[in-house]
Design a protein around this motif. Sequence first.
Motif, PDB file in Angstrom:
ATOM      1  N   ALA A   1       0.835  -1.216   0.000  1.00 28.45           N
ATOM      2  CA  ALA A   1       0.000   0.000   0.000  1.00 28.45           C
ATOM      3  C   ALA A   1       0.861   1.253   0.000  1.00 28.45           C
ATOM      4  CB  ALA A   1      -0.958  -0.006   1.186  1.00 28.45           C
ATOM      5  N   SER A   2       1.861   1.286  -0.879  1.00 28.77           N
ATOM      6  CA  SER A   2       2.761   2.433  -0.935  1.00 28.77           C
ATOM      7  C   SER A   2       3.353   2.537  -2.327  1.00 28.77           C
ATOM      8  CB  SER A   2       3.876   2.297   0.103  1.00 28.77           C
ATOM      9  OG  SER A   2       4.665   1.146  -0.169  1.00 28.77           O
ATOM     10  N   PHE A   3       3.942   3.709  -2.615  1.00 26.91           N
ATOM     11  CA  PHE A   3       4.682   3.932  -3.846  1.00 26.91           C
ATOM     12  C   PHE A   3       6.175   3.843  -3.533  1.00 26.91           C
ATOM     13  CE2 PHE A   3       0.664   6.019  -4.720  1.00 26.91           C
ATOM     14  CZ  PHE A   3       0.416   5.651  -6.032  1.00 26.91           C
ATOM     15  N   PHE A   4       6.938   3.256  -4.437  1.00 25.81           N
ATOM     16  CA  PHE A   4       8.377   3.170  -4.224  1.00 25.81           C
ATOM     17  C   PHE A   4       9.102   3.726  -5.435  1.00 25.81           C
ATOM     18  CE2 PHE A   4       7.469  -0.685  -6.557  1.00 25.81           C
ATOM     19  CZ  PHE A   4       8.586  -0.878  -7.363  1.00 25.81           C
TER      20      PHE A   4
ATOM     21  N   GLN B   1      -0.177  -7.715   5.138  1.00 20.58           N
ATOM     22  CA  GLN B   1      -1.118  -6.666   5.539  1.00 20.58           C
ATOM     23  C   GLN B   1      -0.633  -5.932   6.789  1.00 20.58           C
ATOM     24  OE1 GLN B   1      -5.044  -8.336   5.951  1.00 20.58           O
ATOM     25  NE2 GLN B   1      -5.071  -9.159   3.872  1.00 20.58           N
ATOM     26  N   VAL B   2      -0.036  -6.662   7.724  1.00 19.44           N
ATOM     27  CA  VAL B   2       0.490  -6.023   8.941  1.00 19.44           C
ATOM     28  C   VAL B   2       1.633  -5.085   8.588  1.00 19.44           C
ATOM     29  CG1 VAL B   2       1.710  -6.451  11.106  1.00 19.44           C
ATOM     30  CG2 VAL B   2      -0.266  -7.845  10.501  1.00 19.44           C
ATOM     31  N   ARG B   3       2.549  -5.529   7.724  1.00 19.29           N
ATOM     32  CA  ARG B   3       3.656  -4.658   7.321  1.00 19.29           C
ATOM     33  C   ARG B   3       3.141  -3.417   6.599  1.00 19.29           C
ATOM     34  NH1 ARG B   3       6.014  -9.656   5.784  1.00 19.29           N
ATOM     35  NH2 ARG B   3       5.442  -9.222   3.607  1.00 19.29           N
ATOM     36  N   ALA B   4       2.144  -3.590   5.731  1.00 19.79           N
ATOM     37  CA  ALA B   4       1.589  -2.436   5.018  1.00 19.79           C
ATOM     38  C   ALA B   4       0.906  -1.474   5.980  1.00 19.79           C
ATOM     39  CB  ALA B   4       0.600  -2.914   3.955  1.00 19.79           C
ATOM     40  N   ALA B   5       0.189  -2.003   6.969  1.00 20.39           N
ATOM     41  CA  ALA B   5      -0.497  -1.139   7.937  1.00 20.39           C
ATOM     42  C   ALA B   5       0.508  -0.359   8.775  1.00 20.39           C
ATOM     43  CB  ALA B   5      -1.403  -1.976   8.839  1.00 20.39           C
ATOM     44  N   GLU B   6       1.623  -1.005   9.126  1.00 26.77           N
ATOM     45  CA  GLU B   6       2.638  -0.299   9.912  1.00 26.77           C
ATOM     46  C   GLU B   6       3.313   0.793   9.097  1.00 26.77           C
ATOM     47  OE1 GLU B   6       5.149  -3.414  11.243  1.00 26.77           O
ATOM     48  OE2 GLU B   6       3.855  -3.968  12.936  1.00 26.77           O
ATOM     49  N   LYS B   7       3.585   0.521   7.824  1.00 27.77           N
ATOM     50  CA  LYS B   7       4.221   1.534   6.984  1.00 27.77           C
ATOM     51  C   LYS B   7       3.267   2.681   6.675  1.00 27.77           C
ATOM     52  CE  LYS B   7       7.835  -1.138   4.700  1.00 27.77           C
ATOM     53  NZ  LYS B   7       8.902  -0.197   5.062  1.00 27.77           N
ATOM     54  N   ALA B   8       1.981   2.370   6.509  1.00 28.42           N
ATOM     55  CA  ALA B   8       0.992   3.402   6.186  1.00 28.42           C
ATOM     56  C   ALA B   8       0.485   4.134   7.424  1.00 28.42           C
ATOM     57  CB  ALA B   8      -0.184   2.787   5.431  1.00 28.42           C
ATOM     58  N   ALA B   9       0.994   3.747   8.601  1.00 25.05           N
ATOM     59  CA  ALA B   9       0.597   4.392   9.858  1.00 25.05           C
ATOM     60  C   ALA B   9      -0.918   4.339  10.051  1.00 25.05           C
ATOM     61  CB  ALA B   9       1.106   5.824   9.921  1.00 25.05           C
ATOM     62  N   GLU B  10      -1.478   3.143   9.917  1.00 26.25           N
ATOM     63  CA  GLU B  10      -2.916   2.979  10.109  1.00 26.25           C
ATOM     64  C   GLU B  10      -3.268   3.141  11.595  1.00 26.25           C
ATOM     65  OE1 GLU B  10      -5.140   2.653   7.882  1.00 26.25           O
ATOM     66  OE2 GLU B  10      -3.953   2.283   6.077  1.00 26.25           O
ATOM     67  N   GLU B  11      -4.579   3.156  11.869  1.00 29.41           N
ATOM     68  CA  GLU B  11      -5.039   3.294  13.237  1.00 29.41           C
ATOM     69  C   GLU B  11      -4.558   2.106  14.079  1.00 29.41           C
ATOM     70  OE1 GLU B  11      -6.530   5.768  14.618  1.00 29.41           O
ATOM     71  OE2 GLU B  11      -6.723   6.957  12.774  1.00 29.41           O
ATOM     72  N   GLU B  12      -4.329   2.364  15.364  1.00 30.83           N
ATOM     73  CA  GLU B  12      -3.828   1.324  16.254  1.00 30.83           C
ATOM     74  C   GLU B  12      -4.814   0.167  16.353  1.00 30.83           C
ATOM     75  OE1 GLU B  12      -1.352  -0.754  18.695  1.00 30.83           O
ATOM     76  OE2 GLU B  12      -0.918   1.108  17.588  1.00 30.83           O
ATOM     77  N   SER B  13      -6.113   0.478  16.343  1.00 29.74           N
ATOM     78  CA  SER B  13      -7.122  -0.584  16.447  1.00 29.74           C
ATOM     79  C   SER B  13      -7.067  -1.513  15.239  1.00 29.74           C
ATOM     80  CB  SER B  13      -8.518   0.036  16.569  1.00 29.74           C
ATOM     81  OG  SER B  13      -8.802   0.861  15.441  1.00 29.74           O
TER      82      SER B  13
END
Length: 633
Positions: free
Chosen positions: A167-170, A350-362
């Motif tokens: 979920a990012s551009f590189f 999905q966990v790595r993408a959420a951490e990189k995208a700074a998703e909500e903690e919940s």
Amino acid sequence: NWKQLTCLDPVGVLRRVSSVKGIVGHVFQTGEMVSSDDPLSVPHFHADADKPLEEDVKTLLCSALLDRAGNHVGVMLAVNKSNGKFSFKDEKWLKSVSSDFAELLQNKSKFEDARQAVRADGAFLHAIGRLSGLTSLNEFLAELRQHVKQLMACSACSSYLLDRDMASFFTVDAGGNECRIPSSPDTVIGHVALKQTLVRVADLHKDPRFSHAARGREGEDPVRMLCCPIVTDRRVTGVIQCVRAKEEEEFSPHDELLLEDFIRVVVVETLRSVERNVRLLDLQQLPQTLLALTYHHRDAFSFFESAKSTLREALDCERVNLFLVDPEQQTVRLDQGLGYSDEVAQLEAQVRAAEKAAEEESERRELKLKLGHARRMQEELQGTFVSFPIGQGVAGRAATRQGVTNFSSVEHEKLQEVEKVSILGKPCRNMLCCRAVDGCERVVAVVQAINKRAGVFSQADASLLASLSPQLAASVAEAAHAQQLEHGRSRFMDLSRMAVDSLACLDETSLCELVLSWGPRVTGAHTCKLWVYDSKEGLLASSSASHGRRSLSLDEHSATAIGQAALSGERQLGQVEGGRRVQYEPVKSGTRTVGVLELRMSRSTESEDEKEAVEILIRMIANALERLSPTET
């Protein structure tokens, strides 16, 4: 854009006037000629639009420039007649030459357009030649940045590709380091990708859409920016961003068209070519990769996990199942733990993408909980197999068919329970099935590729799977051999530990407990039980802390398999229970039978290593019983 007219005055200053207001604007819009010896009294005079005419203009003659097609291309303005007023003869002459000047302007414009088109075509061809042969996306991004920077005449340029899994551009910077930007609509790049439209920003600090992106940079020079999405098959695959500094010109509509044409003609096609080159290079190395996996993993489970991941990426699908074929039992079986490996891999991404995208903690916490549950299920089910006969179900039928079976839709297929378990209850849209045959023409496995990520599986995917199946069969055989060696090593270590523990046994009960706990590990049997033979009483006795003491009278069980083993001193086979073979091995001390070892085997046959382990275990038990019951002097 037909809103301004531009001229160069006699002193060399570039002036711009309105094309819709004032005297010049009126002449341009209507084509009427205006002649006056008092410009300020002309009805169409406009204070702001005609401001350049206010100074020292006594007389004027203004005529529209029309080409042969009647299009208005400009205005010709003559001011301050040297001797009096502009005459009718002057008006006639100016009107006659205006068409010639209009043609000159049109020819100049066409010449500039043609020169720019030739320059752009040359740049396009040069870029296509340099980009299409690359075999790495990082090299493609670095080379593309240089071509766009030169084509657009900008001070800085960046080219990004979308990583949907993360979920990012590189992109790659000048030093060759990979940089990532979250695909958030709050950024200029994310906005362009979401809307799939080109964005031209005159000043990033003042644009209300993206002023937050320049927060903390107040007082800096204006950032002129032009961003255009890279769209392939109606999906955004990347973004190109061009930046100009304050002293450079703003991006024009012509720049927009040029960048869009470059992306459509060059970038989209060369990106497909590079992705194809990368895929071909990976596919060429894929057979070696599958074979190399067998040397990097010492057990079959970890090998199958890595092989599934490799095939999943090669076929671009959501899940891959590897069914092992048991020719003796005529069944196809699947390790249930492997059924969760695809889900674990998806949740980890999905966990790595959420951490990189700074998703909500919940949201991150919920993903981590799902990942933890999937890992626990994988560990609990690892080594437990579910099987069904060959010829039944999709995978079972694939084991009897040559080639690859492509199921574009599996709605009408009768899936077996094991296949439903392997799919984990998720919708199954399409499927590829192929059997893996080794060099001896033996079917050793069945490969299932489930749910193509984009569309359905093509003929190229089927050909790829068919070409990889022989290598996969060889890799499965190598993995089985490596696992056999590892089991042999661990069995030897277990036998050594068991021999040491047997020296600490003080009675027959502790020895029976030892055989009950360690016997299955060293022999490969499902259960292992020791019966101690008392020749004086004619009894076979087995005791343990969990089951207590149990004895069998040989007078009553002389005709059974266990009784025959104790009386004759030879191996006896018992009745098959639940698909497991039961065998009774006599334990002898010299020529005298001192016990019977009861083995309920997991398979109908046993390997040479298992036979040797049983013999060693029998000798170990005989020595222990002889130590616990010494003969009379």
